[in-house]
Design an enzyme around this catalytic site. Structure first.
Site, PDB file in Angstrom:
ATOM      1  NE  ARG A 143      76.053  94.953 -17.271  1.00 11.46           N
ATOM      2  CZ  ARG A 143      75.802  96.157 -17.781  1.00 11.46           C
ATOM      3  NH1 ARG A 143      74.683  96.359 -18.459  1.00 11.46           N
ATOM      4  NH2 ARG A 143      76.641  97.146 -17.617  1.00 11.46           N
TER       5      ARG A 143
ATOM      6  CD  GLU B 171      62.501  94.617 -16.688  1.00 10.08           C
ATOM      7  OE1 GLU B 171      61.950  93.551 -16.315  1.00 10.08           O
ATOM      8  OE2 GLU B 171      63.300  95.235 -15.986  1.00 10.08           O
TER       9      GLU B 171
ATOM     10  CE1 TYR C 173      73.941  98.126 -21.792  1.00  9.75           C
ATOM     11  CE2 TYR C 173      75.827  99.616 -21.774  1.00  9.75           C
ATOM     12  CZ  TYR C 173      74.805  98.961 -21.109  1.00  9.75           C
ATOM     13  OH  TYR C 173      74.662  99.124 -19.745  1.00  9.75           O
TER      14      TYR C 173
ATOM     15  CG  HIS D 207      66.993  95.191 -19.111  1.00  5.59           C
ATOM     16  ND1 HIS D 207      67.098  96.538 -18.861  1.00  5.59           N
ATOM     17  CD2 HIS D 207      66.005  94.729 -18.326  1.00  5.59           C
ATOM     18  CE1 HIS D 207      66.216  96.867 -17.950  1.00  5.59           C
ATOM     19  NE2 HIS D 207      65.526  95.794 -17.606  1.00  5.59           N
TER      20      HIS D 207
ATOM     21  CG  ASN E 139      66.244  99.203 -22.090  1.00  9.06           C
ATOM     22  OD1 ASN E 139      66.442  99.412 -20.892  1.00  9.06           O
ATOM     23  ND2 ASN E 139      67.197  98.774 -22.905  1.00  9.06           N
TER      24      ASN E 139
ATOM     25  NE  ARG F   2      83.014 105.742 -24.021  1.00 11.41           N
ATOM     26  CZ  ARG F   2      83.287 106.233 -22.807  1.00 11.41           C
ATOM     27  NH1 ARG F   2      82.861 107.417 -22.459  1.00 11.41           N
ATOM     28  NH2 ARG F   2      83.985 105.527 -21.954  1.00 11.41           N
TER      29      ARG F   2
ATOM     30  N   PRO G 184      67.262 106.605 -20.145  1.00 12.77           N
ATOM     31  CG  PRO G 184      67.942 106.851 -17.940  1.00 12.77           C
ATOM     32  CD  PRO G 184      66.765 106.506 -18.777  1.00 12.77           C
ATOM     33  CG  ASN G 185      73.067 107.438 -20.321  1.00 16.61           C
ATOM     34  OD1 ASN G 185      73.452 108.532 -20.735  1.00 16.61           O
ATOM     35  ND2 ASN G 185      72.970 107.153 -19.040  1.00 16.61           N
TER      36      ASN G 185
ATOM     37  CB  ALA H  66      70.329 103.898 -15.041  1.00 16.62           C
TER      38      ALA H  66
HETATM   39  O1  CA2 Z   1      70.967  96.337 -20.760  1.00 18.58           O
HETATM   40  C1  CA2 Z   1      70.209  97.298 -20.861  1.00 18.58           C
HETATM   41  O2  CA2 Z   1      69.458  97.482 -21.815  1.00 18.58           O
HETATM   42  C2  CA2 Z   1      70.213  98.395 -19.773  1.00 18.58           C
HETATM   43  O3  CA2 Z   1      68.860  98.791 -19.548  1.00 18.58           O
HETATM   44  C3  CA2 Z   1      71.036  99.536 -20.343  1.00 18.58           C
HETATM   45  C4  CA2 Z   1      71.274 100.675 -19.352  1.00 18.58           C
HETATM   46  C5  CA2 Z   1      71.769 100.146 -18.004  1.00 18.58           C
HETATM   47  O4  CA2 Z   1      71.841 101.201 -17.069  1.00 18.58           O
HETATM   48  C6  CA2 Z   1      70.885  99.042 -17.458  1.00 18.58           C
HETATM   49  O5  CA2 Z   1      71.427  98.568 -16.250  1.00 18.58           O
HETATM   50  C7  CA2 Z   1      70.783  97.899 -18.456  1.00 18.58           C
HETATM   51  C8  CA2 Z   1      72.307 101.649 -19.930  1.00 18.58           C
HETATM   52  C9  CA2 Z   1      71.830 102.336 -21.187  1.00 18.58           C
HETATM   53  C10 CA2 Z   1      72.896 102.550 -22.220  1.00 18.58           C
HETATM   54  O6  CA2 Z   1      74.091 103.036 -21.674  1.00 18.58           O
HETATM   55  C11 CA2 Z   1      75.166 103.253 -22.499  1.00 18.58           C
HETATM   56  C12 CA2 Z   1      76.382 103.453 -21.887  1.00 18.58           C
HETATM   57  C13 CA2 Z   1      77.500 103.670 -22.653  1.00 18.58           C
HETATM   58  C14 CA2 Z   1      77.415 103.678 -24.027  1.00 18.58           C
HETATM   59  C15 CA2 Z   1      76.207 103.483 -24.648  1.00 18.58           C
HETATM   60  C16 CA2 Z   1      75.073 103.267 -23.875  1.00 18.58           C
END
Ligand code: CA2
Length: 145
Positions: free
Chosen positions: A106, A97, A22, A99, A73, A17, A9-10, A76
């Site tokens: 974090r 895996e 990221y 990230h 990856n 953002r 997700p995301n 969340a």
């Molecule tokens: O660091 C990573 O790759 C994560 O897997 C990214 C996830 C986060 O929930 C994990 O804890 C670590 C979040 C995915 C991307 O989220 C975004 C948020 C805002 C803008 C762009 C991407």
């Protein structure tokens, strides 16, 4: 050799953002980097992204006996999903895996990973390059076996 790269997700929002966490690479850019790396190293790659836990489980199950390695990856879901952990264990495909951010530095909740228990390696905090490193690790692992 076929590698499946799964993003949770995301991750389709990458580069839009939170660039401080990221980076500025978009999801489309990431797909291009992975495809180029696959072509350079003679690997067949499939890319998949979903915001839905069950869809991610379905995709892992569909890879059974069809894919040599998985880069995942789970976003969340890393920190919550026993279902994704169980799917990876069920198919028993070598998995790494990834990230983008350094999750172990974090928030406390991001330091927990269920999925890690089914992966032979974790790459964290290497930005989008981590996906390419994970593909290299999988190639080495698969060649050895
Ligand atoms: O660091 C990573 O790759 C994560 O897997 C990214 C996830 C986060 O929930 C994990 O804890 C670590 C979040 C995915 C991307 O989220 C975004 C948020 C805002 C803008 C762009 C991407």
């Amino acid at each position: 050799m076929k590698i499946l790269v799964i993003n949770g997700p995301n991750l389709n929002m990458l580069g839009i953002r939170e660039p401080d966490i990221y980076g500025r690479t978009t999801y489309a850019d990431l797909c291009g980097l992975i495809e180029n790396h696959a072509a350079e190293t003679g690997v067949q790659v499939e890319l998949y992204q979903s915001n839905h836990e069950g869809d991610l489980v379905d995709k892992i199950q569909q890879a059974y006996e069809k894919t040599d390695g998985i880069v995942i990856n789970p976003g969340a879901y890393t920190h919550t999903s026993v279902a994704i952990l169980d799917a990876l264990k069920a198919v028993a495909i070598p998995a790494v895996e990834v990230h983008i951010s350094e999750v172990d530095k974090r928030e406390e909740f991001r330091q927990i990973s269920y999925v890690r228990l089914a992966c032979f390696a974790t790459i964290s905090g290497r930005g989008v390059n981590g996906y390419l490193e994970a593909m290299d690790l999988l190639r080495e692992r698969i060649h050895e076996s």
